[in-house]
Design an enzyme around this catalytic site. Structure first.
Site, PDB file in Angstrom:
ATOM      1  N   GLU A   1       0.828  -1.200   0.000  1.00  0.00           N
ATOM      2  CA  GLU A   1       0.000   0.000   0.000  1.00  0.00           C
ATOM      3  C   GLU A   1       0.871   1.264   0.000  1.00  0.00           C
ATOM      4  O   GLU A   1       1.945   1.292   0.600  1.00  0.00           O
ATOM      5  CB  GLU A   1      -0.949  -0.016   1.196  1.00  0.00           C
ATOM      6  CG  GLU A   1      -1.933  -1.174   1.082  1.00  0.00           C
ATOM      7  CD  GLU A   1      -3.028  -1.185   2.137  1.00  0.00           C
ATOM      8  OE1 GLU A   1      -4.181  -1.454   1.760  1.00  0.00           O
ATOM      9  OE2 GLU A   1      -2.751  -0.938   3.320  1.00  0.00           O
TER      10      GLU A   1
ATOM     11  N   CYS B   1       3.439   8.613   1.070  1.00  0.00           N
ATOM     12  CA  CYS B   1       3.949   7.676   2.068  1.00  0.00           C
ATOM     13  C   CYS B   1       4.169   6.326   1.383  1.00  0.00           C
ATOM     14  O   CYS B   1       3.231   5.702   0.902  1.00  0.00           O
ATOM     15  CB  CYS B   1       2.914   7.572   3.203  1.00  0.00           C
ATOM     16  SG  CYS B   1       3.398   6.447   4.508  1.00  0.00           S
TER      17      CYS B   1
ATOM     18  N   CYS C   1       6.270  -6.576   7.724  1.00  0.00           N
ATOM     19  CA  CYS C   1       7.334  -6.048   8.566  1.00  0.00           C
ATOM     20  C   CYS C   1       7.696  -7.104   9.604  1.00  0.00           C
ATOM     21  O   CYS C   1       6.836  -7.853  10.058  1.00  0.00           O
ATOM     22  CB  CYS C   1       6.876  -4.769   9.269  1.00  0.00           C
ATOM     23  SG  CYS C   1       8.222  -3.898  10.112  1.00  0.00           S
TER      24      CYS C   1
ATOM     25  N   CYS D   1       6.171  -4.391  16.198  1.00  0.00           N
ATOM     26  CA  CYS D   1       5.770  -3.360  17.165  1.00  0.00           C
ATOM     27  C   CYS D   1       4.336  -3.645  17.625  1.00  0.00           C
ATOM     28  O   CYS D   1       3.460  -3.969  16.818  1.00  0.00           O
ATOM     29  CB  CYS D   1       5.886  -1.972  16.538  1.00  0.00           C
ATOM     30  SG  CYS D   1       7.597  -1.560  16.127  1.00  0.00           S
TER      31      CYS D   1
ATOM     32  N   CYS E   1       1.074  -1.771  15.948  1.00  0.00           N
ATOM     33  CA  CYS E   1       1.052  -1.513  14.502  1.00  0.00           C
ATOM     34  C   CYS E   1       0.400  -2.674  13.752  1.00  0.00           C
ATOM     35  O   CYS E   1       0.757  -3.832  13.948  1.00  0.00           O
ATOM     36  CB  CYS E   1       2.477  -1.305  13.995  1.00  0.00           C
ATOM     37  SG  CYS E   1       2.561  -0.976  12.222  1.00  0.00           S
TER      38      CYS E   1
ATOM     39  N   SER F   1      10.972   6.526  15.183  1.00  0.00           N
ATOM     40  CA  SER F   1       9.765   6.147  15.915  1.00  0.00           C
ATOM     41  C   SER F   1      10.152   5.835  17.354  1.00  0.00           C
ATOM     42  O   SER F   1      10.604   4.747  17.661  1.00  0.00           O
ATOM     43  CB  SER F   1       9.129   4.917  15.256  1.00  0.00           C
ATOM     44  OG  SER F   1       8.662   5.271  13.971  1.00  0.00           O
ATOM     45  N   LEU F   2       9.979   6.789  18.217  1.00  0.00           N
ATOM     46  CA  LEU F   2      10.475   6.653  19.592  1.00  0.00           C
ATOM     47  C   LEU F   2       9.431   5.971  20.500  1.00  0.00           C
ATOM     48  O   LEU F   2       9.672   4.915  21.056  1.00  0.00           O
ATOM     49  CB  LEU F   2      10.858   8.022  20.144  1.00  0.00           C
ATOM     50  CG  LEU F   2      11.703   7.973  21.406  1.00  0.00           C
ATOM     51  CD1 LEU F   2      13.055   7.349  21.134  1.00  0.00           C
ATOM     52  CD2 LEU F   2      11.888   9.365  22.006  1.00  0.00           C
TER      53      LEU F   2
ATOM     54  N   CYS G   1      -1.577   6.124   9.865  1.00  0.00           N
ATOM     55  CA  CYS G   1      -0.335   5.523  10.385  1.00  0.00           C
ATOM     56  C   CYS G   1      -0.631   4.199  11.067  1.00  0.00           C
ATOM     57  O   CYS G   1      -1.503   4.105  11.918  1.00  0.00           O
ATOM     58  CB  CYS G   1       0.313   6.419  11.429  1.00  0.00           C
ATOM     59  SG  CYS G   1       0.730   8.032  10.840  1.00  0.00           S
TER      60      CYS G   1
HETATM   61  N1  SAH Z   1       9.334   0.948  10.414  1.00  0.00           N
HETATM   62  C1  SAH Z   1       9.492   2.371  10.260  1.00  0.00           C
HETATM   63  C2  SAH Z   1       8.587   2.937   9.184  1.00  0.00           C
HETATM   64  C3  SAH Z   1       7.111   2.877   9.503  1.00  0.00           C
HETATM   65  S1  SAH Z   1       6.582   4.483   9.832  1.00  0.00           S
HETATM   66  C4  SAH Z   1       9.281   3.044  11.594  1.00  0.00           C
HETATM   67  O1  SAH Z   1       8.922   2.362  12.543  1.00  0.00           O
HETATM   68  O2  SAH Z   1       9.523   4.242  11.725  1.00  0.00           O
HETATM   69  C5  SAH Z   1       4.985   4.283  10.427  1.00  0.00           C
HETATM   70  C6  SAH Z   1       4.750   5.147  11.652  1.00  0.00           C
HETATM   71  O3  SAH Z   1       3.428   4.938  12.158  1.00  0.00           O
HETATM   72  C7  SAH Z   1       5.709   4.767  12.749  1.00  0.00           C
HETATM   73  O4  SAH Z   1       6.083   5.881  13.484  1.00  0.00           O
HETATM   74  C8  SAH Z   1       4.827   3.864  13.572  1.00  0.00           C
HETATM   75  O5  SAH Z   1       5.335   3.701  14.851  1.00  0.00           O
HETATM   76  C9  SAH Z   1       3.515   4.589  13.517  1.00  0.00           C
HETATM   77  N2  SAH Z   1       2.387   3.712  13.865  1.00  0.00           N
HETATM   78  C10 SAH Z   1       2.330   2.379  13.757  1.00  0.00           C
HETATM   79  N3  SAH Z   1       1.144   1.922  14.191  1.00  0.00           N
HETATM   80  C11 SAH Z   1       0.444   2.994  14.571  1.00  0.00           C
HETATM   81  C12 SAH Z   1      -0.869   3.167  15.103  1.00  0.00           C
HETATM   82  N4  SAH Z   1      -1.685   2.127  15.283  1.00  0.00           N
HETATM   83  N5  SAH Z   1      -1.282   4.417  15.378  1.00  0.00           N
HETATM   84  C13 SAH Z   1      -0.469   5.472  15.143  1.00  0.00           C
HETATM   85  N6  SAH Z   1       0.768   5.370  14.650  1.00  0.00           N
HETATM   86  C14 SAH Z   1       1.227   4.147  14.372  1.00  0.00           C
END
Ligand code: SAH
Length: 354
Positions: free
Chosen positions: A89, A102, A109, A113, A116, A211-212, A333
């Site tokens: 996507e 994006c 992946c 996490c 996600c 992504s902290l 996201c």
């Molecule tokens: N793997 C990379 C690229 C993905 S970016 C990374 O982790 O940075 C996608 C962003 O959306 C990341 O910051 C991720 O943490 C955030 N994200 C994932 N699931 C989410 C959710 N359910 N709600 C809001 N943000 C989310």
């Protein structure tokens, strides 16, 4: 040979190997990416015999759009089919003064996490450079010229686990003959792969988002399991080195921080975050948690988000709350899922992190 995935350097050396002049590479890049033409017969300045050779010996293969969905807020999500049946996507988010594309970097992946949706799909494989830049090519063709002003590698996957394919794609995004975006407008987002952050600083001009999502190792170990391998102290040191490296002068790291009710959104978290980032030129992007089936998490209350933002702002950090976009079409996201022919299911952290 699929020429879609060759950046300027690779294209030039390919032409030289073929006994052709290297300027042919620049002509071809401009046709393919600059003008969006993938029919060799239309590339009139290449000469008939070269065109015939290209048609015989190479191809220009792109991911195919199988579905486009448009959100009521104007966000567009494309489902794109790859040759092997996997589907990824790509999302376009229009705003008043910019348009952000994006892009996905992997099918699924492996980082698992906790919050996600992509993680739930498991992991199939890395995308090729052609499949990464192919998403940009397709989106460009669907939209009017100039609407894509920013590209973020924030779709499916962890871009820094697909380093070698991602770098040439970034080069094409920033190449004047291709998509010509400024380096501040091309952003790689990572969950925190420390060695790859150092490597990125050496080879690319792209900007970095991290992504902290937590301010203690205890919480981050649970939310972002790669933290068990590269804990906060190591991650922050790597980011410090990165943003003070030569190519990054004057820029900031963007911190993504998903706001999850009762998990990482306390006043103490906000204060800890201020301290953690104190040496690093930073801007912070708070992302209200986007729900998906079975996640088990809730979005922080508006009051908690406001308070968190205010604490960071008072400490002098540019802090924005990401508006939820495209959630009615699951384009927000963390909601991207595509169709992943998974080879490995989650919980394979060690293998994935290499
Ligand atoms: N793997 C990379 C690229 C993905 S970016 C990374 O982790 O940075 C996608 C962003 O959306 C990341 O910051 C991720 O943490 C955030 N994200 C994932 N699931 C989410 C959710 N359910 N709600 C809001 N943000 C989310």
């Amino acid at each position: 040979m699929n020429l879609i995935g060759l950046d300027r350097k690779a294209m030039e050396s390919w032409f030289l190997q073929q006994g052709e002049k290297s300027y042919r590479a620049r002509q071809l890049l401009k046709w393919i990416h600059g003008r969006g033409v993938v029919d060799f017969s239309a590339m009139t300045d290449l000469g008939k015999s070269l065109r015939a050779r290209l048609m015989d010996e190479t191809c220009l293969q792109l991911p195919q759009i199988v579905r486009a969905q448009v959100s009521r807020d104007g966000t567009t999500k494309w489902l794109m089919a790859l040759e092997d049946g996997n589907r990824i996507e790509t999302v376009f988010i229009p705003e008043a003064n910019r348009g952000t594309l994006c892009v996905s970097s992997q099918v699924g992946c492996a980082l698992n996490c906790a919050f996600c949706a992509t993680a739930r799909q498991g992991f199939s494989r890395n995308l090729t450079t052609a499949e990464i830049i192919g998403q940009v090519w397709q989106a460009h063709r669907q939209l009017e010229r100039g609407r894509i002003t920013n590209i973020v590698l924030m779709g499916m996957g962890e871009p820094l686990l697909n380093f070698d394919a991602v770098i040439p794609a970034l080069d094409l995004m920033m190449d004047d003959l291709a998509y010509g975006l400024a380096k501040r407008r091309v952003t790689v987002s990572t969950a925190g792969l420390v060695p790859a952050i150092d490597k990125l600083a050496r080879v690319s001009d792209a900007s970095l988002a991290v992504s902290l999502h937590a301010t203690t190792d205890e919480v981050r170990d649970e939310l972002v399991p790669i933290n068990r391998k590269y804990p906060l102290s190591q991650l922050l040191e790597a980011c410090d080195r990165f943003i003070h490296s030569e190519r990054q002068q004057g820029r900031k790291i963007t911190w993504e921080y998903v706001m999850i009710d009762g998990v990482n959104d306390s006043a103490a978290d906000a204060r800890r975050l201020v301290r953690l980032l104190s040496r690093i030129p930073s801007k912070i992007n708070l992302i209200p948690f986007n729900r998906f089936e079975g996640s088990g998490f809730k979005r922080s209350s508006q009051a908690a988000i406001d308070h968190f933002q205010a604490t960071l702002q008072q400490a002098g950090y540019l802090t924005t709350v990401r508006r939820t976009r495209g959630d009615d079409i699951d384009a927000a996201c963390g909601q991207l899922v595509g169709k992943v022919k998974a080879k490995s299911r989650p919980r394979r952290l060690e293998a994935a992190a290499g």
